[in-house]
Write an enzyme that holds these catalytic residues in place. Structure first.
Site, PDB file in Angstrom:
ATOM      1  N   ASP A   1       0.885  -1.156   0.000  1.00 55.25           N
ATOM      2  CA  ASP A   1       0.000   0.000   0.000  1.00 55.25           C
ATOM      3  C   ASP A   1       0.928   1.212   0.000  1.00 55.25           C
ATOM      4  OD1 ASP A   1      -2.044   1.790   0.054  1.00 55.25           O
ATOM      5  OD2 ASP A   1      -3.200   0.738   1.588  1.00 55.25           O
TER       6      ASP A   1
HETATM    7  C1  BGC Z   1      -4.992   3.238  -0.097  1.00 53.26           C
HETATM    8  C2  BGC Z   1      -5.003   2.191  -1.180  1.00 53.26           C
HETATM    9  C3  BGC Z   1      -4.828   2.838  -2.518  1.00 53.26           C
HETATM   10  C4  BGC Z   1      -3.515   3.600  -2.511  1.00 53.26           C
HETATM   11  C5  BGC Z   1      -3.217   4.293  -3.813  1.00 53.26           C
HETATM   12  C6  BGC Z   1      -3.812   4.180  -0.203  1.00 53.26           C
HETATM   13  O1  BGC Z   1      -4.043   5.317   0.546  1.00 53.26           O
HETATM   14  O2  BGC Z   1      -5.016   2.624   1.158  1.00 53.26           O
HETATM   15  O3  BGC Z   1      -6.202   1.453  -1.127  1.00 53.26           O
HETATM   16  O4  BGC Z   1      -4.893   1.903  -3.540  1.00 53.26           O
HETATM   17  O5  BGC Z   1      -3.564   4.586  -1.505  1.00 53.26           O
HETATM   18  O6  BGC Z   1      -4.052   5.374  -3.996  1.00 53.26           O
END
Ligand code: BGC
Length: 738
Positions: free
Chosen positions: A265
């Site tokens: 993540d």
């Molecule tokens: C989120 C993810 C997301 C990623 C990219 C993070 O803040 O938890 O689910 O895919 O950002 O935007």
């Protein structure tokens, strides 16, 4: 005829590979097996080139190997639409003019359809949009289990039951990937709350891990064939999930033989050695919160950047780990960015809108529909039936595709409920906002002055007194501390003074249809006085039309709840077990309700719910015949068949979800009273009857024995429950496992 096809096939292959010559390197030759191409590419790369593929070069891309012509990997959120383009190197939107998408309903709604065929159509459509936008990895689906109704991201997930989430995520993944776009299943694992998501250390039993929190990920990998998976922000048993030996090396890549990439993540990596050794393949968003915060560090300062290279050169990290990671990244690139046979995709088409509308209208759940003295229910509302309909509520006009965090979407079209109601009910519709939710900002919502709130309420109540019917459209929204990433809800109650507003409306007019828009259960203190309640979700582009399809009776509701609605928050198992269970002490958290999540708890502990898991009404009625069973006994290697007939006994077409739960009568370890192990959605015209068949194998009887570290079906008595919800059991079929 057959020869004719072979010749055409050969010609097609020759044309597709017209640019290939005898000197073409194996890795560029897509007629070669992927593994041979991976080995060949790897053998041509320098150490620096291999390392460079494992971390970002921009907010949403990682480099390939430019010298060898191996392209970049482009990623995008996910999970219910393809997010607008973000700037190369900051979180701002790039302001492109070609990136407006279809917003599909959020995944709670998809789960509420209990319709795997619709999930396949959803996956195909969103995959086509990702492909058209030239994305290689779509960051979704989210399959974390709904553990409490406070989690700010439940709306992005598929409910509280591992079996339902498993069945529903598989076709979505398969169909996305047919477009040459990888699904990235998130957030692996145990990211079940947003409070302290970056560091909370989750402790739980092996049984809870294997029986509740992992099955959907396992299905995504083993049945869906997912090409990538996203490591979660939180810690699990002391180590960050995204570089966690147990989760990545032992389970995902060991037990499940996952051959794809673990992608962090955004900002979830925290240590070079752990990232190198414990299964991380691509590092994204480091030193930021993944949403808003920037960092002075460069990409080479990532944990898998120059620090990693140095440790390899110093011999502190074995060379095999480098080859292993690079192989996985190459495999992902060959499957996506370098796949010459993928289709071109399409964006915001009528066909995609149709899929969005069908998923939305099939996912809406009718919770209550009281009949009057003449046995006439309040819903559906026929056009012309009421002269003066007052629509009240902020969600009647609010753009609910905006906000919520990384799943926010820039849509080509979004039709609000108010617009759609006006299109069907014309001039009988009047509107009063009733309350306002304030202006959202990340981490804060601007407070609304009391005088403004009072004025809005007064206006709505005045108009309500003169209306024949009120359609209330409220609930939660995508503001911080509602259904939104990076924070949990702070209360189970409806926000923005809505309960007081609803009471005030009911005092002057009891003819009220309640439409709740949310991705979570909410408290309903007014439940007895409200004659009709509809659970709507975040429905996306076709929000209004889909809702009106159901309200008007064009579509008979057939959604079933993917999670239970507790009467009060303290009934929820995670919360009932105290602060250390939810939200933890800010450092550590223990999942003390163990395997008794959602209905497993309410059932076993005999706690009354407001609405149970699997529940949802229709405009028609269904009758279940007594089931027949092929045998009263089975052994571990065979199966029994349970067959029954279901009939539409009402006057309109409808769909029913017949559910199969299994209960173990006596077991050496504690088990829930029953668990979902099958379901069928059947479509029936009035008077029509269909046969529903379930095949029960010993797999449905197993529990995870933590001592043996194995799934075990213990001989003895079992019960199969044929049900219309977790609390509406239509028949019980006893049988014995020999
Ligand atoms: C989120 C993810 C997301 C990623 C990219 C993070 O803040 O938890 O689910 O895919 O950002 O935007």
């Amino acid at each position: 005829m057959k020869r004719h096809f072979i010749v055409i096939g050969l010609l097609a292959v020759l044309t597709a590979n017209a640019s290939l010559t005898a000197q073409t390197p194996v890795y560029l030759d897509d007629m070669q097996p992927i593994e041979a191409r991976v080995r060949d590419a790897l053998s041509r790369m320098t150490l620096e080139e291999k390392v460079r593929m494992s971390y970002a070069q921009s907010k949403f891309s990682s480099p390939g190997c430019p010298r060898l012509g191996i392209p970049e990997l482009w990623m995008s959120d996910g999970p219910h639409g393809v997010r607008a383009e973000i700037n190369w190197n900051d979180w701002g939107y790039a302001k492109w003019t070609n990136d407006s998408c279809t917003a599909f309903p959020a995944l709670t709604c998809l789960a509420a359809t209990w319709n795997p065929q619709l999930s396949a159509r959803y996956g195909k459509a969103i995959g086509e949009e990702a492909r058209y936008r030239k994305k290689d990895v779509l960051l979704g689906p989210g399959v974390n289990i709904c553990r409490t109704p406070l989690n700010g991201r439940n709306f992005e997930y598929m409910g509280e039951d591992p079996y339902l989430a498993s069945v529903m995520c598989v076709p979505y993944i398969q169909e996305i990937q047919k477009n040459g776009v990888a699904a990235c299943v998130k957030h692996f694992a145990l990211n079940n709350q947003e409070v302290w998501r970056g560091h909370i250390d989750v402790h739980l039993s092996d049984r809870a891990l294997y029986e509740i929190y992992l099955p959907a990920f396992k299905a995504a990998v083993e049945q869906g064939g997912a090409w990538s998976i996203m490591g979660a922000y939180n810690k699990v048993r002391g180590t960050h999930a995204t570089h966690n030996k147990l989760l990545n090396n032992d389970i995902l890549k060991g037990e499940w033989k996952f051959d794809g990439c673990v992608i962090t993540d955004w900002g979830a990596a925290h240590d070079t050695y752990e990232a190198a050794m414990y299964g991380l393949d691509i590092e994204m968003g480091s030193h930021t919160n993944g949403l808003t915060s920037e960092s002075a560090f460069t990409y080479d300062d990532y944990y898998l950047g120059k620090a990693y290279l140095r440790m390899i050169k110093e011999g502190k990290i074995p060379m095999e780990t480098v080859d292993e990671k690079a192989s996985r990244v190459l495999r992902l690139i060959f499957r996506t960015a370098m796949n010459r046979h993928k289709p071109y995709g399409s964006m915001a088409t009528e066909e995609h809108y149709q899929v969005a509308r069908e998923v939305a209208s099939e996912g809406i759940v009718l919770l209550k529909n009281k009949e009057d003295k003449n046995r006439k229910a309040l819903l559906p509302l026929l056009p012309g039936q009421y002269k003066k309909i007052l629509v009240v509520g902020d969600n009647a006009t609010r753009r609910l595709t905006v906000g919520g965090g990384s799943s926010e979407l820039k849509v080509k079209e979004e039709i609000s409920p108010l617009e759609a109601l006006k299109a069907v009910y014309g001039s009988s519709i009047d509107y009063a906002q009733g309350y306002t939710a304030g202006r959202p900002r990340y981490g804060k919502v601007d407070a609304v002055p009391k005088a403004k709130m009072d004025a809005l309420r007064k206006e709505a109540v005045k108009k309500a007194a003169e209306a024949d019917l009120i359609i209330y459209i409220g609930g939660l929204n995508k503001n911080h501390e509602q259904d939104c990433e990076a924070g949990d809800r702070i209360t189970y109650a409806l926000p923005f003074g809505q309960n007081e507003l609803i009471e005030a409306l009911l005092e002057v007019n009891k003819n009220l249809v309640m439409v709740l828009t949310s991705g979570n259960a909410v408290e309903m203190p007014w439940i007895k006085q409200v004659p009709a309640i509809v659970q709507s979700w975040y429905l996306g582009t076709m929000n209004g039309p889909a809702l009106v399809d159901v309200l008007s009776g064009k579509v008979s509701p057939s959604g079933k709840l993917p999670f239970s609605y507790p009467v009060k928050l303290s009934d929820c198992p995670a919360i009932a077990m105290g602060k250390i269970s939810y939200p933890g002490d800010s450092v550590r958290q223990e999942y003390r309700e163990d395997i008794l999540v959602g209905y497993r708890w309410y059932d076993t502990k005999k706690v009354k719910t407001l609405f149970p898991f699997g529940y949802g009404m229709s405009y028609t009625t269904f009758e279940y015949d007594k089931p027949s069973v092929s045998s009263k006994t089975m052994s571990v290697n065979d199966s029994i068949e349970i067959t029954l007939k279901v009939r539409n006994t009402g006057s309109v077409p409808g769909k029913e979800v017949v559910q199969l739960y299994i209960g173990d009568e006596k077991c050496s370890l504690p088990r829930p009273l029953k668990e979902l192990k099958g379901f069928r959605k059947v479509s029936l015209n009035p008077g029509e009857e269909k046969e529903v068949k379930f095949i029960v194998t010993s797999e449905a009887l197993r529990f995870f024995d933590d001592k043996q570290h194995a799934w075990v079906a213990e001989p003895g008595k079992f019960k199969a429950y044929i049900a219309a919800s977790a609390e509406d059991i239509r028949a019980v079929v006893p049988f014995v496992l020999k």
